[in-house]
Structures are given as structure tokens and as C-alpha cells.
Design an enzyme around this catalytic site. Structure first.
Site, PDB file in Angstrom:
ATOM      1  N   ASP A 721      -5.930  -0.040  -0.290  1.00  0.00           N
ATOM      2  CA  ASP A 721      -5.608  -0.077   1.138  1.00  0.00           C
ATOM      3  C   ASP A 721      -6.039   1.208   1.832  1.00  0.00           C
ATOM      4  O   ASP A 721      -5.870   2.311   1.294  1.00  0.00           O
ATOM      5  CB  ASP A 721      -4.098  -0.263   1.343  1.00  0.00           C
ATOM      6  CG  ASP A 721      -3.590  -1.570   0.752  1.00  0.00           C
ATOM      7  OD1 ASP A 721      -4.418  -2.455   0.497  1.00  0.00           O
ATOM      8  OD2 ASP A 721      -2.369  -1.697   0.541  1.00  0.00           O
ATOM      9  N   LYS A 796       6.528   6.117  13.182  1.00  0.00           N
ATOM     10  CA  LYS A 796       5.502   5.343  12.476  1.00  0.00           C
ATOM     11  C   LYS A 796       4.848   4.285  13.357  1.00  0.00           C
ATOM     12  O   LYS A 796       3.618   4.173  13.412  1.00  0.00           O
ATOM     13  CB  LYS A 796       6.103   4.687  11.230  1.00  0.00           C
ATOM     14  CG  LYS A 796       5.075   3.892  10.428  1.00  0.00           C
ATOM     15  CD  LYS A 796       5.671   3.324   9.146  1.00  0.00           C
ATOM     16  CE  LYS A 796       4.606   2.535   8.378  1.00  0.00           C
ATOM     17  NZ  LYS A 796       5.144   1.985   7.104  1.00  0.00           N
ATOM     18  N   ASP A 953      -8.148  -4.128   6.338  1.00  0.00           N
ATOM     19  CA  ASP A 953      -8.283  -2.784   5.771  1.00  0.00           C
ATOM     20  C   ASP A 953      -7.708  -2.716   4.361  1.00  0.00           C
ATOM     21  O   ASP A 953      -7.350  -1.647   3.879  1.00  0.00           O
ATOM     22  CB  ASP A 953      -7.587  -1.753   6.670  1.00  0.00           C
ATOM     23  CG  ASP A 953      -6.092  -2.012   6.817  1.00  0.00           C
ATOM     24  OD1 ASP A 953      -5.627  -3.093   6.397  1.00  0.00           O
ATOM     25  OD2 ASP A 953      -5.386  -1.139   7.351  1.00  0.00           O
TER      26      ASP A 953
END
EC number: 2.7.7.6
Length: 1020
Positions: A721, A796, A953
Site C-alpha cells: 500500500d 488524519k 493505491d
């Protein structure tokens, strides 16, 4: 030169690895090629040439031979390719291939009964014959140069056909299945794609018969019995309506479309499509009328097209004897075409049926209005005929409680910023139907299932993917300019994208039966484990026995909250049922495939919507590679790392060796999870991705317990990842050293955590602000309150969405939600003020750490604003050649009157949405780059012999191949960004809009892209 003009066919042997032919074989029994230069010599020469045929020395023209031919009378000349290579006909594709244009109908085949080869009569069956038509005698006034050019042109055509043929054969071989098995699976696949609705209608008719004969209805599942009860009256109503329409007695606008399909198929499509919308919609068993009408109308139109084609050719066959002499040829060709299509499900000629039907069907698309009217009328008929009766729990003397299964009503929604309101029609199902929706999935017709054979290779906008179901290479969602841009692009330009989608589509999957059995057990037990939703609704709070209005208001709010939660649970239950229905259907297949297409930005997605690897943990847990590969020493190591990543909870932030240590320290828990997933300690349930964790526990246990762990076979896809991948792309674009270090573009002892880095910067700023005088700096009080609340979780979401151009308001709302969850600030006004301050500080920290990203984002937005101000959408071409047109236009409304209600259809106008074009361009451009990187990696992995799957991704392959994948994905990232991407973008803008003035490119840093090659945590 001989004047004999009897042509011969020359077998052209093509080399798939070069652009030149290797020679021409004119011997019907041996491969004794004459070199290309010799043929050119013969063409260029005006003098007779002597050619050697089977040791007989005779004089021939280039394209003829004497009357006393050396060839026997019964000789049939060979096809283009030797028999051992699965012949194709001279000038023809192989079985299952598609010939463009009129070529499809113009070449009758002559079959050699001896060697099963084919040749074509009265057509350019070979290069030699093609040239023969133009010149077979040196005395004719035709330039020899023209002959050479024609020969070269014909050779090129044949070479392209042969190359495509070999690629297709290679695909079949790499799919790991023999020819016979492939054909068997292909026939099954066609039945899945073409007969789903027909089989459903047939099943209902058979059930009706059985019910009448043997009284079997009580044994049917509840939902199945509902469908059965609605089917017959709906079918009969449709048939009555069709009779009126076909006789011209109906003046309705939909009349000419309504009788083109059998009534039973229309009934089944209507029921299943409406129930599907009620299942997948998140609004408590309701569906908007306009959406339902369009979905049903579109499904009817698709079925009508193939039905019309087959019926048309049937009639032409029946009228063959009555045709006039000059029409006989057309009838013969139509009959041949019909045979090709009707043999579709039995033979190999499947690949091109969609194109054949579209080319032969001269009817125009219905259009949105017609689809909406047909769909509305069918919904109207279903409302009239579908009733429901609760299970019998009352005395026989009581009248039966029979009520409509569906109700049509109008919903009014107040607009937020205006005093006006908006009204739209909805279809709402009865509560009994609503409760049964969760059990409906196993009885639903689910189109676009995973394929049993490799998808058709993409060659155009609507050429590829499924064998028969309509498939489009891009999801344009009605954006006309985007669709036209892709159609205009040449096949050569789009070939890199096609190749990548073919690579993703050829990855073989299968169901992990052990994990599926655990999922089924948990689900049968009521859910509530491993993030599975509770199968029961939350109980509504009892109404208080009081007149106290404050208590009653509080109770009403609780009821509203519980009902909202139950609606969400219902939606999740329907979603899980659909996923499990697909998994159960595919669990006994050795392998299956997911055809892929792209969104308008170039990101790849599986076309099947329910059970795929882009889905939730339950999807990823029950899916695995069909091909297994030995782990090897490297694979065993990566399997341990993968398990730690899936467990998460901070473990994924350790170094690679730290993650291996975590796994090895929990081997007892791993064994217990594998052996007794529900009866043991259930350690795997603590993982962030529990079902994927369980799958790895099972595989790792088998490997470690075996006598040779390295030779143990693994089917698990191991993920690599990206680290906040959007910011990785911005750092690469800006050559930003500081940003590159924050997102692991450079090597480090352990992975850099960008969220923790931003949180640390935010904390430093707040500590500094907390020391200031509140009288001079009011935010000092808020800083003192928030100092103890700052952590990576608080910032985040804002950091993640920064790449999408998150605004101050968006960041404020995100942080406000996090603070509210913690309950740290009780007063709403204080909470709002604290969120405002925290958002401002977080965006400041982001700007400092990713200054280059901010400047590029601003530059992209300014360019988009300049273009959109001219009422033009922003356009660009991805590094792989995919044209992108941002679809944001103002929506116009169009009213049509249907039998059910007046529908408001939305249509694009010519006016672009300037603000949306500006704000959406930076994230869309970055997504087009991450899509390009994934596709480049996919193709390179295939060429290196790796299995590959991608989720934007996150790149997946077998454990044993992770090291190779890591090398490839880094090389492709460097290759992508060594190109002048922003320079080319600016150049394309200046070329397309020469009168507009664009800002200069932002300054960039001196980060060396090749440092990425040495970064272990770039993807990890």
C-alpha cells in the site's frame, strides 16, 4: 512472361515478433519459403522468372502457372497458417473472431474435406490473388510500384490479423485451461449473460404449473412465493396492454416500444429491477420513480435489441422462398448471420455477437424519454397487480388482510437555503416486503456476474469486457463530451489503457471456502461479529407514560435515532446478502474473472458491483487468487508481514522486522484462529480486517506446520500500500524533499507516518499559542483546551482529504466530529470555536510540510478557473493516452408525462460549473496519475510473469513475488515522473486555448526521483 492468368494462393507465413513477413510458401505440402527480397525481385522484373516447384523446373508468371499445372486437380491450397497453429482462413479471422464492415457478409467459404482448411472464392483470399486482380501480365499498363505497395498493404493487414489471433491464443493458454474446457466454460458464460431473464421467466412458469398440479407453493421461500404471486397477474396485464398497442388501439407515447418483448420476460425484469433498487437504496425500502423507471426501461431496451434481431432473421428465413431473384443473395447472407448468432451458445463464434447485432439492428436507441415512459407504465402495472397477505395467524372467519405490495406517493423535501421545497415521486414497499428484502438476494437475477472465461480484450469504447452484455471501457455517466472524446481516440492511442485493463481482467480468482464457511456461520447466528451488522433491528424505546413534554420530546428523538439506525442496518444487511449470494454461487468454480473498465479519470474498477476485491473486508477475505504459488523463503516472510499489516492497531507502523516479530510472537493465537475460528480464543477478531486476517492465519498455519514451509502453496494476495498516495504524487510532481520524506519517498529505518508528523506540528503551534495573552490573542484559550486532544486521529481525515482540496469548512466539520466523539467539550458554541481554530492550525501545518503540493494544487485550480470561465470544461490526456473531460455542467430539467406521474429528467446543459471545474481539477488530475501508475505496474507485472490485482493505491500479488512487485512499482513510479508532466499539461492548455494566459509553473525542488528506488516503505 506467360499470359496464363489462373491465380494461385500463396501461404504467407508471418512472424509474430517482427514487422516483416518471413516468406511466401507456394508449396501446398511443404514449408519451403521464398525469401521476401526474391519476391520483390520478381515483382520488379519485366522478364520471365523460373521458379522451382517440387523439383520441377518450369516457367511461370508471378501470379499464374501453366495449363499443365504441377498441382493435382483435387489440391486445395493451404490457409494462411499451418494446421498445427489453428488455421485461419485466407483473409478471414479464426472462429469466434469478428470481421468489420461488409467483409462479414461477402466471403462464402469453401471447405476442403481432406484437411479441414478453408479458402475463399471470388474474393481477395490471399495477397497473390489481390495483386492478380490488378495485374497478372507484364504487358498491362499498371505500375509495378503500385503492385508492390498493394502487396505490402495486404501483408500488413494479414499480419495484424495473425498477431491478434496469436495474442488471443496466448491468452487462452495463460489462463491455464485447455481448448475443450475453455469452450465448455464459454458456453456456460454465454448462458449466464444471455439467458438470465429468460430462465427466470421459465422458472416462474414452471413453478406456477407445479403449484397448480402438486400444491408446492407452501414449500417455497417467502420472497420466492411473493414473486410467484405477482408474476402471473403482472404478465397478463402486460399482455393485455401489448395487444392494445400492437393493434393500434393505444395512443400512448410508449405504445410502439411496449410489445417488442414477450410479456413474461417484461414481468420478470420489472419485478427484479424494482426489488433490486429497493434493496440497494439506503432509504428504508423506497425508490425514486424516475430512477426506477429509467433502470427498468433500460433493461427492457437491452433485451429488446437481441430479441428483435433474432425474430427479424427468423422471418427472413421463412420468407426466403418468396424473395425475388435479386434479393436472394441478401436473404442467404442474413441466414448465415442468423446461424452465427443462434449458434452462439453452442459454438465458438461468441466474441462479436454484440457488434453483429448492433450493426444489423437499424433501429435507433429509444432515448431517455421512451425508456422512462416504458418503465413508468410497467411500474404502474405492477402497482395494480402486486398484493401481499400477512401469514395466516387469524381465525378463518376473519376477512383476509390483503393489501398492495407497493405504494406510489410524493415526498416533499425542504431546501436548505431557500423557503421553497422540492417534490418527487417514490415507490415504497409494504413493511412485509421490506422485511423480506434481506432474504431476496438469493432469488435475484444479478447481471454482470464474474466471468467464467477471460474477458474479451478491449479494442474500443464498447468492444471488450463481457462476451454479450453491453460493456463500455469508460463509465461516463451520461457525459456526452467525455464519451465522444474516448470514441474519437485511436485504438493505438488507447492501447496502453486497453492492455492494462486486459491484464487486470485476466487475473484468476476463486472463493476461499474455509473463510466463507465462517462468514456463513456468523451470519446464520445473527451477525454482530467481525464487523458484520446485527441481523435484528434495535428495539424501539417504549413510549413514556407521562404528559411531561420534555420527556416525550426526548423519547421522540430516541425513536427517530433508533429508526435511523435500523434503516442503516437494513441497508447493510441487504448489501451483505448480495455479496454472499455471489460468493455462494461462485464457490464451486475453479476460477473466475473480473472484467475491468475505468472511470472518467482513468482509475480502474471491476465491472461486477457486489463481490470484488475493491469491496469491504468480507469481500477481500473470501476472495483469493485461483493460482497458487510456493511461498519460498521470501514469500513466508511477506506473509508474516501481511498478517501484521492486516491486524493493524499500530503494528503496521513498525519496521518490517518489527512486524515479522509481532507475527512470530503470536503463532499460538494464529494456530488457534486457524483451527477453531469461532470455538477458540478468537484472536483474529481483534484485527482491523478480521476476515482477511483469518485467511492469512489459515494459510500461515498450513505453511508453518508443513515439513517444508517454503514449498507450501499460497493463494493469498499480499498487499503493498502507498503511504498517503495522493501526497506522494504531489511530492513527486513538485520534487519536494520535505514532502517526499514525510510520505516515504526516501529511505528510512521505519515508515514515516505523515499523520503523526502533522499532529506533531499542530501540537507545536498550539503549545506556542497557549502561552500567549488571551486578551491579545483570543484563540489562546482554545489552544489550552485542545493541547491534550491533539493526536494523529484528530487530524488524519483532514490530511487524507487535503489531496482532494479540502476546504476550511470541510476541515472544521471533520475535526468537530472527532472532538464531539470524545466528549471533551460539552458546550456546542465552544466546540464550534475549538473546531474552527483546530482546522486553521491543521491547514497551516499542512501548508508548511507540503508547500510544493499546495502551490501545485493552487496552480491547477487557477488554470481550471481560466478555462472554465470561457465556458469550456477542463480537458487533459493522461500519461497513458486516455482523454479526460471533466463532466461538471449545469443540469437542466426536462418534464415528461407518464402513466404514473410527470417525471423530471435531468439533462446536461452547455453551461459548465466554473467553481466545480476549479475545485475538482486538482484531485481528478492526481487520480489520473495514480491510475496511470497502477496500469503501468500491472502491465509490467504481467510481462514479468506475476499475477496482479490493484485497488488504486494498493497493489497485490502472490507472497513469493512481492519483492519483484516492489521493484517494478518503484521503477514505474520513477518512469512516470521522469516525464515532464506539468510542462506537457501547460503546453496542452496553451495549444487548446491560444488566446488565454495561464500562470507560470510553480517552482519545484531538487528531490532526486531515483531515491524512490531505494525506499523500502514507499509502498509497504
Amino acid at each position: 512472361m506467360s499470359s496464363t492468368k489462373t491465380p494461385i494462393s500463396l501461404t504467407i507465413k508471418l512472424n509474430q515478433f517482427t514487422d516483416k513477413p518471413t516468406g511466401l510458401d507456394i508449396n501446398p505440402y511443404h514449408n519451403s519459403p521464398i525469401m521476401w527480397r526474391n519476391i520483390i525481385k520478381q515483382l520488379s522484373s519485366r522478364t520471365p522468372q523460373k521458379l522451382l516447384f517440387s523439383s520441377k523446373n518450369r516457367t511461370y508468371s508471378f501470379l499464374g502457372f501453366g495449363q499443365d499445372s504441377i498441382f493435382k486437380d483435387n489440391t486445395k491450397f493451404r490457409s494462411l497458417i499451418p494446421i498445427s497453429c489453428s488455421n485461419i482462413v485466407m483473409g478471414f479471422q479464426n472462429l469466434g473472431e469478428y470481421l468489420p464492415g461488409d467483409e462479414f457478409l461477402s466471403r462464402p467459404l469453401i471447405k476442403n474435406q481432406v484437411n479441414n482448411n478453408f479458402c475463399c472464392r471470388k474474393s481477395y483470399a490471399s495477397v497473390a490473388e489481390a495483386v492478380a486482380v490488378s495485374s497478372t501480365d507484364a504487358e498491362e499498363d499498371v505500375s509495378v510500384v503500385d503492385e508492390v505497395h498493394e502487396l505490402l498493404t495486404e501483408l500488413k493487414k494479414e499480419e495484424k490479423k495473425q498477431f491478434a489471433f496469436r495474442r488471443r491464443k496466448q491468452r487462452m493458454l495463460t489462463s491455464g485451461m485447455g481448448h475443450r474446457k475453455y469452450q465448455t466454460l464459454k458456453r456456460r458464460q454465454v448462458k449466464v449473460e444471455t439467458e438470465a431473464w429468460e430462465q427466470a421467466a421459465k422458472e416462474y412458469k414452471e413453478l406456477l404449473f407445479d403449484m397448480c398440479e402438486q400444491k408446492l407453493a407452501p414449500n417455497l421461500p417467502y420472497v420466492k412465493s411473493l414473486f410467484l404471486g405477482w408474476f402471473e397477474p403482472l404478465r397478463d396485464k402486460i399482455a393485455e396492454e401489448q395487444e392494445l398497442c400492437s393493434q393500434g388501439k393505444s395512443k400512448a407515447a410508449y405504445a410502439k416500444y411496449f410489445y417488442q418483448l414477450p410479456a413474461d420476460m417484461m414481468a420478470v425484469i420489472t419485478m427484479h429491477k424494482l426489488m433490486g433498487l429497493l434493496m440497494t437504496g439506503g432509504d428504508h425500502g423506497t425508490a425514486r420513480v424516475v430512477q426506477a423507471a429509467l433502470v427498468i426501461g433500460d433493461a427492457i431496451e437491452q433485451e429488446v435489441r437481441i430479441h428483435n434481431f433474432l425474430e427479424k432473421t427468423k422471418k427472413q428465413k421463412a420468407e426466403k422462398d418468396k424473395q425475388k431473384e435479386d434479393g436472394e443473395h441478401v436473404t442467404q447472407e442474413q441466414e448465415k448471420l442468423r446461424k452465427k448468432v443462434t449458434n452462439l451458445m453452442k459454438k465458438q463464434k461468441l466474441r462479436a455477437v454484440g457488434q453483429i447485432v448492433r450493426r444489423q439492428d437499424d433501429s435507433k436507441p429509444w432515448g431517455q424519454d421512451a425508456r422512462a415512459k416504458v418503465g413508468s407504465r410497467l411500474i404502474d402495472l405492477l402497482l395494480q397487480t402486486a398484493y401481499i397477505q400477512p401469514p395466516a395467524n387469524q381465525l378463518a372467519v376473519d376477512p383476509p388482510d390483503i393489501r398492495p405490495a407497493f405504494v406510489h406517493s410524493v415526498r416533499t423535501v425542504a431546501k436548505e437555503t431557500k423557503s421553497a421545497s422540492r417534490r418527487y415521486g417514490i415507490i415504497q414497499c409494504d413493511e412485509l416486503v421490506f422485511k423480506g428484502l434481506e432474504r431476496t438476494a438469493r432469488h435475484m437475477v444479478i447481471p454482470y456476474m464474474p466471468m467464467l472465461v477471460p474477458p474479451v480484450k478491449w479494442t474500443g469504447y464498447d468492444k471488450g469486457g463481457h462476451l454479450y452484455l453491453p460493456s463500455y471501457v469508460m463509465r461516463t455517466h451520461g457525459a456526452r463530451q467525455q464519451r465522444e472524446a474516448v470514441k474519437r481516440a485511436s485504438r493505438n492511442q488507447l492501447q496502453p489503457v486497453f492492455e492494462a485493463l486486459d491484464t487486470l481482467g485476466n487475473t484468476k480468482w476463486r472463493i476461499n471456502k474455509r473463510v466463507l464457511s465462517v462468514v456463513d456461520r456468523i451470519w446464520a447466528g445473527g451477525g454482530r461479529l467481525a464487523d458484520l451488522v446485527d441481523r435484528d433491528d434495535a428495539p424501539l424505546p417504549e413510549e413514556p407514560d407521562t404528559e411531561d413534554e420534555a420527556l416525550r420530546t426526548k423519547w421522540r428523538w430516541k425513536v427517530k435515532s433508533v429508526k435511523k439506525e435500523n434503516r442503516e442496518r437494513h441497508s447493510q444487511r441487504c448489501d451483505i446478502e448480495l455479496k454472499l449470494a455471489v460468493a455462494r454461487k461462485m464457490k464451486d468454480e475453479e476460477s473466475f474473472f473480473y472484467p475491468h473498465n475505468v472511470d472518467f479519470r482513468g482509475r480502474a474498477y471491476p465491472m461486477h458491483p457486489h463481490l470484488n476485491h475493491l469491496g469491504s473486508d468480507i469481500c477481500r477475505g473470501v476472495l483469493e487468487f485461483a493460482e497458487g504459488r510456493p511461498l519460498g523463503e521470501s514469500g513466508l516472510r511477506w506473509l508474516k508481514i501481511h498478517l501484521a499489516n492486516l491486524f493493524a492497531g499500530g503494528v503496521e507502523k513498525l519496521s518490517l522486522e518489527g512486524r515479522i516479530g509481532f507475527t512470530e510472537n503470536h503463532m499460538d493465537d494464529i494456530f488457534d484462529s486457524s483451527d477453531k475460528p469461532l470455538e477458540g480464543r478468537r484472536w483474529w477478531l481483534n484485527a482491523e480486517d478480521p476476515f482477511q486476517c483469518l485467511a492469512v492465519c489459515i494459510n500461515l498455519s498450513e505453511a508453518v506446520r508443513s515439513s517444508s514451509p517454503e514449498t507450501s502453496v499460497s493463494h493469498i494476495p499480499v498487499h503493498q500500500d502507498g503511504s498517503c498516495n495522493g501526497l506522494q504524487h504531489y511530492a513527486a510532481l513538485g520534487r519536494d524533499k520535505l514532502g517526499a520524506a514525510a510520505v516515504n519517498l526516501v529511505a528510512g529505518e521505519k515508515p514515516a507516518d505523515v499523520y503523526s508528523g502533522i499532529a506533531a506540528r499542530v501540537l507545536d503551534i498550539m503549545k506556542r499559542d497557549a502561552q500567549r495573552d488571551p486578551a491579545e490573542f483570543p484563540d489562546a484559550v482554545r489552544a489550552r483546551v485542545l493541547v491534550n486532544q491533539v493526536d494523529r486521529k484528530l487530524v488524519k481525515q483532514t490530511v487524507m482529504t487535503s489531496v482532494y482540496g479540502v476546504t476550511y469548512i470541510g476541515a472544521r466539520d471533520q475535526i468537530k466530529r472527532r472532538l464531539k466523539e470524545r466528549g471533551a467539550i460539552a458546550d456546542d458554541s465552544e466546540l464550534f470555536g475549538a473546531a474552527c481554530y483546530a482546522a486553521k492550525v491543521t491547514l497551516t501545518a499542512l501548508g508548511e510540510m507540503f508547500e510544493a503540493a499546495r502551490s501545485i494544487m493552487t496552480w491547477l485550480g487557477e488554470c481550471a478557473k481560466i478555462i472554465a470561465s470561457e465556458n469550456e470544461p477542463v480537458r487533459w490526456t493522461t500519461p497513458l493516452g486516455l482523454p479526460v473531460v471533466q463532466p461538471y455542467r449545469k443540469i437542466g430539467r426536462h418534464l415528461i408525462k407518464t402513466s404514473l406521474q410527470i417525471l423530471t429528467l435531468q439533462r446536461e446543459t452547455e453551461k459548465v460549473m466554473v467553481k466545480r471545474q476549479r475545485t475538482a481539477f486538482p484531485p481528478n488530475f492526481i487520480h489520473s496519475l495514480d491510475g496511470s501508475h497502477m496500469m503501468m505496474t500491472a502491465v509490467a507485472c504481467r510481462r514479468a510473469g506475476l499475477n496482479f490485482a490493484g485497488v488504486h493505491d494498493s497493489y497485490w500479488t502472490h507472497a513469493c513475488d512481492v519483492d519483484k512487485l516492489n521493484r517494478i512499482l518503484r521503477e514505474k513510479f520513477v518512469e512516470l515522473y521522469e516525464a515532464p508532466i506539468l510542462e506537457k499539461l501547460l503546453e496542452s492548455f496553451q495549444t487548446s486555448y491560444p488566446t488565454l494566459l495561464f500562470p507560470p509553473l510553480p517552482e519545484r525542488g531538487d528531490f532526486d526521483m531515483r531515491d524512490v528506488l531505494e525506499s523500502p516503505y514507499f509502498f509497504n
